[in-house]
Each structure stands twice: as structure tokens, then as C-alpha cells.
Write a protein that holds these residues in place. Structure first.
Motif, short mmCIF file in Angstrom:
data_model
loop_
_atom_site.label_atom_id
_atom_site.label_comp_id
_atom_site.label_asym_id
_atom_site.label_seq_id
_atom_site.Cartn_x
_atom_site.Cartn_y
_atom_site.Cartn_z
N VAL A 11 -20.27 1.85 22.45
CA VAL A 11 -21.46 1.68 23.28
C VAL A 11 -21.03 1.23 24.68
O VAL A 11 -20.37 0.20 24.82
CB VAL A 11 -22.44 0.65 22.69
CG1 VAL A 11 -23.66 0.48 23.60
CG2 VAL A 11 -22.88 1.07 21.29
N SER A 12 -21.39 2.00 25.69
CA SER A 12 -21.13 1.58 27.07
C SER A 12 -22.42 1.02 27.65
O SER A 12 -23.50 1.60 27.47
CB SER A 12 -20.62 2.75 27.92
OG SER A 12 -21.63 3.71 28.15
N MET A 13 -22.32 -0.12 28.33
CA MET A 13 -23.48 -0.78 28.91
C MET A 13 -23.19 -1.03 30.39
O MET A 13 -22.31 -1.83 30.73
CB MET A 13 -23.75 -2.11 28.19
CG MET A 13 -23.99 -1.94 26.70
SD MET A 13 -23.92 -3.51 25.79
CE MET A 13 -25.27 -4.40 26.54
N ASN A 14 -23.92 -0.35 31.25
CA ASN A 14 -23.70 -0.46 32.69
C ASN A 14 -25.03 -0.53 33.43
O ASN A 14 -26.07 -0.15 32.89
CB ASN A 14 -22.88 0.73 33.20
CG ASN A 14 -21.48 0.76 32.62
OD1 ASN A 14 -20.63 -0.03 33.02
ND2 ASN A 14 -21.23 1.65 31.68
N VAL A 15 -24.96 -1.02 34.67
CA VAL A 15 -26.17 -1.22 35.46
C VAL A 15 -26.24 -0.21 36.59
O VAL A 15 -25.26 -0.01 37.32
CB VAL A 15 -26.23 -2.65 36.03
CG1 VAL A 15 -27.36 -2.80 37.04
CG2 VAL A 15 -26.40 -3.65 34.91
N ALA A 16 -27.40 0.42 36.73
CA ALA A 16 -27.66 1.32 37.86
C ALA A 16 -28.33 0.53 38.98
O ALA A 16 -29.14 -0.36 38.73
CB ALA A 16 -28.56 2.46 37.43
N ARG A 17 -27.97 0.89 40.19
CA ARG A 17 -28.68 0.31 41.35
C ARG A 17 -30.01 1.02 41.54
O ARG A 17 -31.05 0.37 41.67
CB ARG A 17 -27.80 0.45 42.60
CG ARG A 17 -28.48 0.02 43.90
CD ARG A 17 -28.81 -1.47 43.88
NE ARG A 17 -29.48 -1.86 45.10
CZ ARG A 17 -30.78 -1.69 45.34
NH1 ARG A 17 -31.55 -1.14 44.41
NH2 ARG A 17 -31.31 -2.08 46.47
#
Length: 626
Positions: free
Chosen positions: A315-321
Motif C-alpha cells: 500500500v502506497s500512501m502519498n499526499v497530493a497538493r
């Protein structure tokens, strides 16, 4: 007699001051500087002090917050003394990045080591920071292995700042004394980012949505800008988690310490927490030191989508601007993380979705504050650099809900993104989507325009070994609700709609998928993968204004009848109606529908019956217990 090759003797011979080491650098050289919090600050300071003596120097580094302003020197000398190559894949809208965007070299992190080792970008000098040598002469790159190891192995001249405060981290993180040309002993604090403890209800709400997507036994990559509250909230109730992540942070250390992370079910590097860089507090660095449970490897391994995909439930967890209505992702580094953490996102997004049971999750805060006021982070179009193209985006989570964009049409994507946008901006986004041709001109948002998804009504139950999720309907459920109605036998359609209905048009399903969750509420029972599940039951409730009662109706697929779904539906609708101020429930059915009559009488209230035009009307009031 032969000259002694014992590493300790060589180490003493290689010792020099920082100024003496930097004097070995010549004009025209290309110089790599160690990354992130592992930056050799003393060496960089000495380089900056002597910068006016150089011409044509090129500095290669990952984009980061500077300790000595080499960019200011480049600006002042109009790039004559030195030029800078900053490896960075994200947006350049931030003022501190924008003013030096000419230095940006956009690359995926997994590709950077090969740039050095193949000599496509030959390095003359590498400035790195290491731990003191062990008994065998090995020095660890510590918290900055990433692209630094490849640079040190490729450079003609390696200058190592030996710092006793650099942790010795296991894995593929070591340089031998014999592979270093100059040693500069200098003890100083490592760059650190203390964990923040700012309370954010928005981040906590995102965490609640994420928690429903992550299964026990998952292997995780947590982006550096992933809000700590969101990740800790999402993972604090999970078990047997593993870590394969570009960055190791204080949040990961915390989850390991309390037992959520044990790395037992990763499928690859079992028992090991794997990363390539650490950014955090001094406590984190102490935790990493000589810890046999942790291995650091270079970016061409950690960020390799093929390696990532070999993990179980990655699972990859990243934040978008920001994101646009079709799902394109713009990400931007921030000062709070020393402008690191963006360039590895595409590698993990692509690797995770190829993993058995894997997921790629993009988190986005629905709004942001600007000098002009509150703005939506979900936009009709984005004017920033796209870090993740829309075809690679799967799960998107805001504080207003979670959607799965994979396999969805542009219209379905636009409706999904609008459904998790801030309510204040939904009408504006809907109008823009129509103007762009993403949504049919005849479409409306209906009651969903101001609705806030009530995640507390979600429940996953196990019936005969199969997981069934009971949850409120969403605008993206329109097609699946339509498919459910078309799949019902004729007698069930007649029982539900009181006539032999053969067409279930858009207006029929919009009324059930676009609800306000207060006066009108539709619950669905779903089996299968999130975003692709089959609706096997629909429960509807609608407030009757004249009486302030809630009218309810149900339909369940034949292969799921008799499994107790109706009773669960009715109990949830009764609780929601009571909480929202309704006086009671009412239902219309045929006198021969003994199943519905029996179901209604399972409620803990006094049930009244009466007949209207041959139909049986069942009703109960919440203040009249049976």
C-alpha cells in the motif's frame, strides 16, 4: 618490505581538515552533495566559503532545504562560480522553489543511481557523511543511502565527513575506508525535523477513511508529506504491518514501538523494515542505530516498481497538493519536510498497484488557505506539473470520503472527485465539468451538493465466510444501483415498486445515489473490491415532511435473501432517522409480504398497521416502545 594495507593506517593517512579537502576540488568539477538530513554540513559550509574561487562548478543534489546557500551564490555570480542540478519531480509553485526552478532536474528516484553508475552524468567529487568505521573499516552512510551510495561509488574523488552522531544502519549502506579518498572528522548534530503535534480534525477524518482501505498484513510506503495524524489514525488498529518505504520517520518508529509493525508478512525482506533515507528527530536516529530489524538500501532497489510489486498487499500512501477532476495529481515538497519526499511517488504508485492485493492511495485535503481566501484543492484543471498521471491513480481520499478511480470513465471520475470535494465548491466544480464536457449537460448534483458522507454508518459484516459492507450510498454508486435493480426478478421488482417496472433510468438511480444523508438516506450492501463491488441490497429512507416520519423500502438480490441484510438495514435506518430528529418509520407493502411484516415487527417499537387502497401500511414511533 611491503607497505601495510591495513585500513586503519590508510584512514590516518587520509585525514584532513574540511578546508584542505575542499581545496582538492577544481573548477569545472561536478560535485555531488549527500542527501536530506544526511547532508555533510561542515563540508558544504567549507564549499560555500570557497565558492568565489571556483568557476564552472556544478553541484548535484536532491532538492532540499539548504544549510549553506549555494543557490544564493549561483544567483549572485549568475551561475559563473557554480551551477546547481536539483533532482526533483514535483510542482514548482512554492515561492522558495519557483525562484530557482532553472536548477530543477525532474527524475524518478529509482532512475537516479543509474544516472551516476552508468556515467551518463559523471561525478568528479562526492561529499558524503558517514559513521565512524567499525572494526573492519566499514562506515555507514546512515540516514542517507538513497542516491548517495551510487554517487560515492561512481565519483572520482570521495570526501567523507566522519560524524560520531551518524547512526550505523544495517543493510546496503556501507562504504569502506579504502573506497574513500579524504576523511574529515567533524562531530555535529544531524539535521532533524521534530515531529509535529498539531491537532487537525481534517487529518483525523482522512485517517478514518484510510483505515477502511488497509488490511492487516499490508506492507506500507508512507510519503513524507502524509499527515502524521492521518497515518497514525489509519494504522493504529492494524496488525502485522510491514514497511518498505523511501523514508523512515518518527511516525513509523511509533507504530513499530507499539506493535502495529512487525514486518512478518511482507513477502520480501521478511522481518526487516526497509528504507533508503530517514528524516525525523534525534530519537528516530537513535532508534535506527545498529537496529537489526532495519535495512537501508539505495533508491534503485527501494524505489524499483518491480521490487515494490513483490511485496504482499503493498500500500502506497502519498499526499497530493492538488488534483483535477480526471484524477491527475500535482504534488509539491514543503519546507516542513526540508523540501524532500515528492520524487519517489510515481515509483511507489506504480509498484503498489501491481502487488498482490496492493493499493495506491492518494490523500488530499479538500481546501487550502491562500492570501485570497479558502481555495479548493480539487480543481477543474491543474496548472502545475503532473507528478502522477490520471491513468496511474486508484484510490483518492479526502476528509469527505474515499473513491476508486481505476477503470472509471471521465464522467464517473469527475462525479467521484466532486463527491469528495468541499461542499462549498461542488456546484462550481460541477458547472466546470459540464463546460468541459466531462459530465452530460442534463445531469444535476441533486441533494449531494452539500452532503457530508457519514462514515460512522459503514459496517463490514461476515456472513458465511463472505465480507459484506453496509454503507451509505455515494454519487459514484449510480451505475451499480441501476445494475442491482435490473438484476431483480420480476416479482421482487413488483414488490418493491408496486408495478412491473422494466426501465430504471437515471432519474430513478440519482434519487438513490445523490442524497443528503439526513432527510434522505440510501444504504447499500456491497460485496467485492472497493470501487468495483456488486450492490446486493438497497435500503432507502425518505423524510415525509407533513408527518416528520421516515418512509423506508428495501430490495435484496435473491442470492442474498434470508441472510439478515433486511434486519441490519432496518436497524441502521431507524437509528439514523431517530438521530436526525424524525418521529418514526413507515413502510408500504402488500398484505401478502409476510417477510416485510415480520421484519418490521423485529423493531423494539409498537407497530401499527392500516390499509390504504389495498396496500398495507406499517408504522412505528420511536417514543412508543413495544
Amino acid at each position: 618490505m611491503p607497505t601495510s594495507q591495513y585500513w586503519a593506517d590508510r584512514y590516518v593517512e587520509k585525514k584532513a581538515s574540511a578546508a584542505e579537502a575542499i581545496n582538492r576540488i577544481l573548477s569545472g568539477h561536478r560535485v555531488f552533495i549527500g542527501s536530506g538530513c544526511g547532508e555533510p554540513q561542515k563540508l558544504v559550509q567549507a564549499l560555500a566559503e570557497r565558492a568565489n574561487n571556483f568557476s564552472g562548478l556544478e553541484v548535484v543534489r536532491l532538492l532540499g532545504q539548504e544549510t549553506s546557500s549555494l543557490t544564493a551564490i549561483a544567483d549572485r555570480t549568475k551561475d559563473t562560480s557554480l551551477n546547481i542540478r536539483s533532482i526533483y519531480l514535483g510542482s514548482t509553485r512554492d515561492a522558495s522553489i519557483a525562484k530557482h526552478k532553472r536548477f530543477v532536474t525532474p527524475m524518478n528516484m529509482s532512475d537516479v543511481p543509474g544516472l551516476f553508475t552508468t556515467k551518463k552524468l559523471p561525478l568528479n567529487v562526492a561529499l558524503v557523511q558517514v559513521s565512524p568505521p567499525d572494526d573492519f573499516g566499514w562506515m555507514s552512510l546512515g540516514i542517507s543511502v538513497d542516491v548517495t551510495l551510487a554517487a560515492a561509488r561512481s565519483a572520482d574523488l570521495v570526501i567523507a565527513q566522519v560524524n560520531p552522531r551518524m547512526p550505523r544502519i544495517m543493510g546496503q549502506s556501507f562504504l569502506h575506508v579504502n573506497d574513500v579518498h579524504i576523511v574529515v572528522e567533524h562531530e555535529e548534530d544531524l539535521l532533524a525535523i521534530p515531529p509535529t503535534h498539531v491537532h487537525s480534525e481534517t487529518a483525523l477524518q482522512i485517517g478514518r477513511h484510510i483505515a477502511r482501505l488497509i488490511e492487516d498484513g499490508s506492507t506500507l510506503q508512507i510519503g513524507l508529506d502524509a499527515a502524521s495524524q492521518a497515518t497514525v489514525q489509519a494504522l493504529s488498529t492494524k496488525n502485522d504491518l510491514g514497511i518498505h518505504s523511501q523514508f523512515i520517520t518518527d511516525d513509523i518508529m511509533h507504530l513499530y514501538a507499539i506493535g502495529n509493525i512487525n514486518n512478518r508478512k511482507k513477502g520480501l525482506n521478511v522481518g526487516k523494515m526497509v528504507g533508503s533515507m530517514a528524516i525525523g528527530s534525534s530519537n528516530l536516529y537513535e532508534f535506527l542505530n545498529n537496529n537489526p530489524a532495519i535495512d537501508f538500501h539505495p533508491s534503485d532497489y527501494v524505489n524499483d516498481p518491480f521490487i515494490i510489486a513483490q511485496h504482499y498487499r503493498m500500500v502506497s500512501m502519498n499526499v497530493a497538493r492538488t488534483m483535477d477532476l480526471t484524477g491527475q495529481v500535482a504534488a509539491e515538497a514543503s519546507a516542513s519536510t526540508r523540501f524532500a519526499g515528492v520524487s519517489g511517488i510515481p515509483d511507489f504508485v506504480r509498484g503498489a498497484r501491481r502487488s498482490p492485493g496492493g493499493k495506491s492511495i492518494i490523500m488530499i485535503f479538500s481546501t487550502c488557505e491562500t492570501p485570497e481566501g479558502i481555495e479548493s484543492n480539487i480543481k477543474p484543471t491543474i496548472d502545475r506539473i503532473v507528478v502522477v498521471p490520471r491513468g496511474d491513480v486508484h484510490y483518492v481520499v479526502s476528509e469527505y470520503g474515499a473513491v476508486n478511480l481505476f477503470g472509471k470513465s471521465l464522467q464517473e471520475r469527475a462525479i467521484a472527485m466532486i463527491s469528495i470535494a468541499h461542499p462549498d465548491f461542488r456546484e462550481e466544480l460541477f458547472a466546470a465539468a459540464k463546460e468541459q464536457g466531462l459530465i452530460g449537460s442534463e445531469r444535476t448534483l441533486g441533494e449531494a451538493v452539500r452532503a457530508v458522507y457519514p462514515v460512522k454508518l459503514e459496517e463490514t459484516i461476515l456472513i458465511k465466510g463472505e465480507e459484506i459492507t453496509i454503507r451509505p450510498s455515494k454519487p459514484v454508486d449510480e451505475r451499480r444501483i441501476q445494475e442491482h435493480y435490473y438484476s431483480l426478478p420480476k416479482e421482487d421488482v413488483f414488490s418493491r415498486f408496486f408495478h412491473q417496472k422494466t426501465i430504471f433510468g437515471r432519474s430513478d438511480v440519482e434519487a438513490r445515489s445523490q442524497v443528503d444523508y439526513i432527510h434522505d438516506l440510501t444504504l447499500v450492501a456491497v460485496v467485492g473490491e472497493f470501487g468495483f463491488g456488486r450492490v446486493v441490497g438497497v435500503a432507502e429512507s425518505m423524510r415525509l415532511k407533513d408527518s416528520n416520519m421516515t418512509e423506508v423500502a428495501f430490495s435484496v438480490s435473491p442470492d442474498y435473501q434470508g441472510k439478515g441484510l433486511g434486519k441490519i438495514f432496518l436497524k441502521k435506518l431507524a437509528a439514523a432517522s431517530r438521530e436526525n430528529g424524525m418521529l418514526g418509520l413507515t413502510a408500504y407493502t402488500f398484505p401478502s409480504n409476510t417477510g416485510m411484516i415480520h421484519l418490521f415487527k423485529t423493531l423494539p417499537y409498537k407497530v401499527r398497521t392500516q390499509y390504504e387502497d389495498g396496500d398495507l401500511v406499517l408504522s412505528c414511533k420511536f417514543d412508543e416502545l413495544a
